[in-house]
Enzyme design. Structure first.
Site, short mmCIF file in Angstrom:
data_model
loop_
_atom_site.label_atom_id
_atom_site.label_comp_id
_atom_site.label_asym_id
_atom_site.label_seq_id
_atom_site.Cartn_x
_atom_site.Cartn_y
_atom_site.Cartn_z
N LEU A 544 87.87 40.38 61.24
CA LEU A 544 88.00 39.02 61.78
C LEU A 544 86.70 38.24 61.64
O LEU A 544 86.69 37.03 61.57
CB LEU A 544 88.38 39.08 63.26
CG LEU A 544 89.77 39.61 63.59
CD1 LEU A 544 89.90 39.83 65.09
CD2 LEU A 544 90.84 38.65 63.11
N GLY A 545 85.61 38.99 61.66
CA GLY A 545 84.34 38.30 61.57
C GLY A 545 83.19 39.27 61.67
O GLY A 545 83.38 40.48 61.85
N GLY A 547 79.17 39.54 63.29
CA GLY A 547 78.18 38.88 64.13
C GLY A 547 76.89 39.66 64.14
O GLY A 547 76.72 40.62 63.40
N VAL A 552 83.88 42.63 63.66
CA VAL A 552 85.04 42.60 64.55
C VAL A 552 86.30 42.77 63.71
O VAL A 552 86.45 42.15 62.65
CB VAL A 552 85.11 41.25 65.28
CG1 VAL A 552 86.22 41.29 66.33
CG2 VAL A 552 83.79 40.94 65.93
N ASP A 664 73.07 33.56 72.39
CA ASP A 664 73.61 33.32 71.06
C ASP A 664 74.86 32.43 71.15
O ASP A 664 75.90 32.75 70.60
CB ASP A 664 73.90 34.63 70.33
CG ASP A 664 73.96 34.44 68.81
OD1 ASP A 664 73.59 33.34 68.35
OD2 ASP A 664 74.38 35.37 68.11
#
Ligand SMILES: *[C@@H]1O[C@H](CO)[C@@H](O)[C@H](O)[C@H]1NC(C)=O
Ligand SMILES: *[C@@H]1O[C@H](CO)[C@@H](O)[C@H](O)[C@H]1NC(C)=O
Ligand SMILES: *[C@@H]1O[C@H](CO)[C@@H](O)[C@H](O)[C@H]1NC(C)=O
Ligand SMILES: *[C@@H]1O[C@H](CO)[C@@H](O)[C@H](O)[C@H]1NC(C)=O
Ligand SMILES: *[C@@H]1O[C@H](CO)[C@@H](O)[C@H](O)[C@H]1NC(C)=O
Ligand SMILES: *[C@@H]1O[C@H](CO)[C@@H](O)[C@H](O)[C@H]1NC(C)=O
Ligand SMILES: *[C@@H]1O[C@H](CO)[C@@H](O)[C@H](O)[C@H]1NC(C)=O
Ligand SMILES: *[C@@H]1O[C@H](CO)[C@@H](O)[C@H](O)[C@H]1NC(C)=O
Ligand SMILES: *[C@@H]1O[C@H](CO)[C@@H](O)[C@H](O)[C@H]1NC(C)=O
Length: 853
Positions: A544-545, A547, A552, A664
C-alpha cells in the site's frame, strides 16, 4: 442426578408459567398517577429475578405484548425495578435472604421469544438506595401528597424524593432512562437524572458540584472508592483515602467548566460534550466514538468500579474506554494487589517476595504474591525491610505528605520499622543529593516499578516490611538475605551474589511472564504470529505504501476484515521495549487516529496491524493525478479533513496523559476512511527507535518540506507538528505540493509564494481552482489559510497549540493579529546558530522527545 436435573427443569418451566400468568395479570405501564404502591414480592413481573415496576413503551412491548421478536431484531427499553444484589454472581436466588436495590435499568433482548423472560438482559444506570438495599416485601409508595418513598419490609424509611406538597400528579418511566415525577401540566418536579450514581446516559448532564461515584463491584452497586467530580477546575477523578488521591484530570484548561454531557453528534457519533461559557450554548464535543444507530438506545457511559470511564453498548462487552484509555494502567491507584509492583501495566511480585516462601507468606493473595503480615505491634524484633530501587508510589503523592523531609535513607527505614502500622516506606531524592523525603503511605496504592525512570524526575526507593521467620534457619536463601543483612561483610558479599542471581532469575521470569501475559493485558490488542500475517497478506503481495519506518501491506483476516500490516525495519529495540511501546500505542484511541489492532513480535520480525482505511492517504486526493477516480474535493470535505487532523493532533499533544509528538505529519500519513474522514497514522512510532539514537534519527526521519525550522537545531517540541500541520493545510487549500519538482524553478517551493501573497493580502489567488466549490467558499478558505500561517510562524513559541487551532478552525478563536511572514532557511539558521553557540549543543528536552514518557 438425572432425576434432579429433570426436576429442576420442570421447576423452571413451572416458574416461567407462573411468571407468565402474573405478567398477564399485572402489566406495568410507563406511567402511573398518585397514589400508587408496589410491594417487592413475586406478584411483580420478573426479569432475571428483578421485579419490574414501570417500563417504557419499547420495554413493555418486548416484555408484555407477547410479540415474537425475530432473531435479528434487538429490542431495548428502560425499566424501573427492584434488582437483587448478587444474583448474577451466585446464580442462586433466595427471596428470604435477598437484598434489593431500586434501580432504573436498560433492558435488552435479541432473538428470544416471550415468555422466556430469563433471556432479557438488564444494565443498571441509576439506583435510589445504593447504600441501603431492602428486603423482600419492601414497599415503594407514590403518596397522595406527591412524595415517593421506599420503605423496607419493617416499615423503616430508606429513601424519599422529599416532594411532599410539590403538587406531583404522577410518575413516568421515560424512554431515555429518566425516572420522572411530574405535575398536572407534565412539568418535571423531580427526576432521577438530577441524582446521578455511577452512570451517564445520553441527554443526562453532570453539572458542577456533582459527581459519579463508582460501585463496589460489578454486582454490588453500593458506593465504592472512586469518584469523578465536575469542578470549576476540570473533571477530576479521585481515589477515596484519608487524603483523596487524584488520578485523573481532564478539561483543566477549560475556564469555568459547567457540566459534561453525553450527546449524539452527527448520525454515527456519540461524544462527551464539555459545557463552559467559552463554548456557547452547544458546548464542545471532546471525545467521540462512532456507534451504529442501532445501538443508540442502549448506550451509556459508566464510571466503573476500577476507576475507568467506559462507554457501553447495552450489555455488550465491546466497549470504548472513552476518557481513560490513554492513561497508563499503572497510573490507576488500585491496579495491583497489595505489595505487587506495576510495570508497564503488569502486576509483578517483587523479587524476594515471590511465591514459595512460606516464611514470608502469611496468607496468599489472589495472584499468588504473598500477603505480608507485619503490621502488628508484636514481635517487632522480627520486622525487617526489603529494599527496591526505582519503585515509585502512585503518582500524585505530594511533597507535603512526607513523614520526614530532608532526611536520609536510614532514618526513613527506621521511621517505618518503629511504626507498627507502616507497611511500606518510600524514600525519594534528587539525583544530586543523598537527602530526600520519606513517605509512609496509607493506604498503600499502586507501587510503580519503572526501571528506565521514564516518567519521574527523582530517584525512589521502596522498603517493604516483612516478618522474618521466628523459629530457626529453616528459611531458604532468599529469606536469609533479608535476615542476614546485618551479619559480617564477608557474608554480605556472598549474599550480594546470591541476591543478584535471584534478581536475575526474577527478571528473566518477569520477561517471560510479560510475554505470556501480553495478550491478556493489552486489552484489545491482538497478537499475531508471523505465519498468520504471511497468510493474511498473501506473503506481503499488495504493497500500500512505504514510509520512514517500513512498508505497509494490505491484508485480510480470516473473518474477512481488511487490515493494513506495517512491517517495521531496523528497530533497534528489544522485544520487551517493543511490547511496552506497542501497548502504549494500542491504548490510544481517538476517532481521528488510525487504530492499532494488533502486532507481531517474533524472532526479528516486528509488525503492526492497523485498521484498513479504504480511501488511502490524503496525498492521493489533494495531489490527484486521476481526476476520474479521485475528483478534486469540495470545500466541506477539505474543511472536515483539516479539522479531523487538528483534533487528532490536539489529542496526541494535549489529551493524552503521555504527550506524543508525531514528528512526521504529512499528507501521506493522513488516511481517509470510506466517508473521507481523516485519521492520523504512524503516531508513536518514533518511540520504537533506539532511544540513544533518537536525536539523529528524528531529524533524519522527518520529511523535507514538512520539517519545522527549529528541528535543525534539535529543538523538538510538539510545535514541530503544528508547523507540519500548517504546511498540510496550505497544501489542502491550494491543492498542490509544497515542494513540487515538476514546477519551474521559481515556483518549485509553494511556501514563499504563499507567504508573499499573504503579506500582499492576496491569499484568494491561492485557493485551488480545480474545484468550483472552492471558489464559492473562498472567504472561508482564506480564513483557513490564515490559521495555516499562524501555524507556520518561524518562531515555534508563536505558533498556537493544536487545541487553539481547533478553536480557530471552528470559528471560536481569532487568529493572532500580528503574523510573521518571513521564512527561515533552516539549514542556514542552524549553521548560524552553531557558529554563535560555538559548540554549546542545545540539549533535547527528554520529556518532549518524540512522545510518551
Ligand atoms: C404481594 O404484596 C401485595 C401487596 O401487599 C399482596 O396483595 C400480595 O398478596 C403479595 N403477593 C405475594 C405472592 O405475597
Ligand atoms: C403468546 O402467543 C402465543 C402464540 O402466538 C400463544 O400460544 C400464547 O398463549 C400467548 N401467551 C400469552 C401469555 O398471551
Ligand atoms: C413477605 O410477606 C408475606 C406476607 O405478605 C410473608 O408470607 C412472607 O414471609 C414475607 N417474606 C419475607 C421474606 O419476609
Ligand atoms: C430527602 O431528604 C433527606 C433528609 O433531608 C435527605 O437525606 C435525602 O437525601 C433527600 N432525598 C433526596 C432524593 O434528595
Ligand atoms: C405539607 O402540607 C401539609 C398541609 O398543608 C402540612 O401539614 C405538611 O407539614 C406539609 N409537609 C411538608 C413536608 O412540608
Ligand atoms: C423504540 O422502538 C422503536 C422501534 O423499534 C425505535 O425506533 C425507537 O428508537 C425505540 N426508542 C427507544 C428510546 O428505544
Ligand atoms: C456491598 O459493599 C458495601 C460497601 O463495601 C458493603 O458494606 C456491603 O456489605 C456489600 N454488600 C454485599 C451484598 O456484599
Ligand atoms: C495478621 O496478624 C493479626 C494479629 O496477629 C491477625 O489478627 C490477622 O488475622 C493476621 N492477618 C493475616 C492475613 O494473617
Ligand atoms: C505510621 O504510619 C502510618 C502509615 O502507615 C502513618 O499514617 C502514621 O502517621 C505513622 N505514625 C507516625 C507516628 O509516624
Amino acid at each position: 442426578m438425572a432425576i434432579w436435573t429433570t426436576l429442576k427443569a420442570v421447576m423452571q418451566f413451572l416458574i416461567i408459567l407462573f411468571l407468565a400468568f402474573f405478567v398477564a395479570a399485572q402489566t406495568p405501564t410507563a406511567q402511573v398517577s398518585t397514589p400508587t404502591s408496589w410491594t417487592n414480592n413475586i406478584s411483580l413481573p420478573s426479569v432475571s429475578y428483578s421485579r419490574i415496576i414501570l417500563s417504557d413503551g419499547n420495554a413493555s412491548a418486548a416484555l408484555f405484548e407477547n410479540k415474537t421478536i425475530s432473531s435479528e431484531s434487538m429490542v431495548r427499553g428502560s425499566v424501573c425495578a427492584f434488582y437483587p444484589v448478587d444474583y448474577l454472581k451466585d446464580d442462586q436466588f433466595d427471596p428470604d435472604s435477598a437484598r434489593f436495590f431500586l434501580v432504573v435499568a436498560l433492558l435488552e433482548t435479541s432473538g428470544y421469544n416471550f415468555p422466556d423472560l430469563s433471556n432479557y438482559g438488564l444494565s443498571n444506570i441509576w439506583s435510589a438506595n445504593r447504600n441501603k438495599p431492602v428486603r423482600e416485601n419492601a414497599t415503594l409508595q407514590l403518596l397522595v401528597d406527591g412524595n415517593l418513598e421506599l420503605r423496607d419490609a419493617d416499615g423503616s424509611l430508606v429513601w424519599s424524593t422529599n416532594t411532599s406538597n410539590k403538587s406531583v400528579a404522577g410518575m413516568k418511566m421515560m424512554d431515555t432512562g429518566n425516572l420522572v415525577l411530574h405535575d398536572t401540566n407534565n412539568n418535571i418536579v423531580w427526576q432521577s437524572f438530577d441524582h446521578p450514581t455511577d452512570t451517564l446516559v445520553p441527554g443526562q448532564k453532570l453539572v458542577r458540584g456533582q459527581k459519579l461515584v463508582s460501585s463496589v463491584s460489578e454486582y454490588n452497586i453500593s458506593e465504592g472508592n472512586f469518584y469523578l467530580s465536575v469542578t470549576s477546575h476540570g473533571l477530576l477523578g479521585f481515589y477515596q483515602a484519608n487524603v483523596p488521591q487524584m488520578y485523573l484530570k481532564f478539561f483543566d484548561h477549560v475556564w469555568n467548566l459547567e457540566s459534561i454531557e453525553l450527546k449524539y453528534s452527527g448520525s454515527e457519533d456519540i461524544a462527551l460534550y464539555v459545557n463552559a461559557p467559552e463554548f456557547g450554548a452547544l458546548g464542545s464535543p471532546w471525545l467521540s466514538a462512532s456507534v451504529s444507530v442501532r445501538s443508540r438506545p442502549g448506550l451509556f457511559l459508566k464510571f466503573e468500579s476500577n476507576g475507568h470511564l467506559i462507554l457501553h453498548d447495552g450489555s455488550m462487552t465491546v466497549a470504548h474506554n472513552m476518557l481513560t484509555s490513554h492513561i497508563p494502567e499503572c497510573d490507576y491507584p488500585t491496579i495491583c494487589n497489595d505489595y505487587e509492583f506495576c510495570s508497564n501495566g503488569m502486576c509483578l511480585c517483587p523479587p524476594g517476595l515471590a511465591q514459595g516462601e512460606p516464611e514470608l507468606a502469611q496468607g496468599e493473595s489472589e495472584s499468588g504474591c504473598p500477603a505480608i503480615n507485619a503490621t502488628t505491634c508484636e514481635n517487632l524484633e522480627y520486622h525487617s525491610l526489603l529494599t527496591y530501587q526505582n519503585v515509585y508510589h502512585f503518582s500524585y503523592i505530594d511533597d507535603g505528605a512526607a513523614a520526614l523531609k530532608g532526611t536520609d535513607i536510614e532514618s526513613c527505614k527506621k521511621e517505618c520499622l518503629k511504626n507498627c502500622s507502616c507497611k511500606v516506606a518510600l524514600f525519594r531524592h534528587d539525583y544530586n543529593s543523598l537527602l530526600g523525603d520519606c513517605f509512609l503511605p496509607s493506604p498503600v496504592l499502586t507501587l510503580i516499578y519503572d526501571e528506565y525512570r521514564r516518567r519521574y524526575y527523582k530517584s525512589s526507593y521502596a522498603f517493604i516490611k516483612t516478618l522474618n521467620n521466628k523459629e530457626n534457619g529453616r528459611g531458604s536463601s532468599r529469606s536469609k538475605i533479608v535476615a542476614g543483612s546485618t551479619i559480617g561483610a564477608f557474608f554480605l558479599v556472598g549474599l550480594a551474589i546470591g541476591f543478584w542471581f535471584v534478581f536475575l532469575r526474577n527478571k528473566r521470569e518477569e520477561e517471560e511472564y510479560m510475554e505470556d501475559n501480553f495478550d491478556k493485558l493489552s486489552g484489545m490488542l491482538m497478537r499475531f504470529t508471523y505465519q498468520e500475517l504471511i497468510v493474511a497478506t498473501g506473503d506481503f503481495k499488495e504493497k500500500l505504501g512505504e514510509g520512514g519506518f517500513g512498508s505497509v501491506f494490505e491484508g485480510t483476516l480470516q473473518k474477512g476484515d481488511k487490515i493494513a500490516v506495517k512491517r517495521l525495519d531496523s528497530i533497534g529495540q528489544g522485544k520487551k521495549e517493543f511490547l511496552a511501546e506497542v501497548e502504549t500505542i494500542g491504548s490510544i484511541h481517538h476517532v481521528n487516529l488510525v487504530r492499532l489492532i494488533g502486532f507481531c513480535a517474533e524472532k526479528v520480525h516486528r509488525l503492526l496491524v492497523y485498521e484498513f482505511m479504504c480511501n488511502g492517504s490524503l496525498d492521493k486526493w489533494i495531489f490527484s493525478k486521476e481526476p476520474l477516480l479521485r475528483p478534486p474535493l469540495n470545500w466541506e470535505i477539505r474543511m472536515t479533513i483539516v479539522l479531523n487532523i487538528a483534533k487528532g493532533l490536539a489529542y496526541l499533544h494535549e489529551e493524552c496523559r503521555q504527550r506524543i509528538v508525531h514528528l512526521d505529519i504529512k499528507p501521506q500519513n493522513i488516511l481517509l476512511d470510506e466517508e473521507l474522514r481523516a485519521k492520523i497514522s504512524d503516531f508513536g512510532l518514533c518511540k520504537l527507535i533506539d532511544r540513544d539514537q533518537s536525536q539523529v534519527v528524528t531529524t533524519m526521519r522527518g520529511t523535507p518540506g514538512y520539517l519545522a525550522p527549529e528541528l535543525f537545531s534539535s529543538v523538538i517540541t510538539e510545535k514541530a507538528d503544528v508547523y507540519s500541520f500548517g504546511i498540510v493545510v496550505m497544501e489542502v487549500v491550494c491543492g498542490r505540493k509544497n515542494m513540487d519538482r515538476s514546477q519551474p524553478e521559481e515556483c518549485m517551493h509553494l511556501l514563499p509564494i504563499f507567504m508573499r501573497k499573504a503579506e500582499e493580502d492576496q491569499l484568494v489567488d491561492m485557493v485551488d481552482r480545480s474545484n468550483q466549490d472552492m471558489q464559492f467558499h473562498y472567504s472561508e478558505a482564506v480564513q483557513m489559510m490564515k490559521v495555516a500561517i499562524w501555524c507556520l510562524q518561524s518562531d515555534y513559541k508563536r505558533r498556537p497549540s493544536m487545541s487553539d487551532v481547533v478553536k480557530a478552525l471552528e470559528g471560536n478563536l481569532d487568529v493572532e493579529a500580528y503574523l510573521d511572514y518571513t521564512i527561515h532557511n533552516p539549514i542556514k539558521v542552524a549553521a548560524a546558530r552553531r557558529e554563535a553557540e560555538q559548540g554549546t549543543a542545545t540539549p533535547i528536552l527528554p520529556s518532549l522527545l518524540s512522545g510518551p514518557r
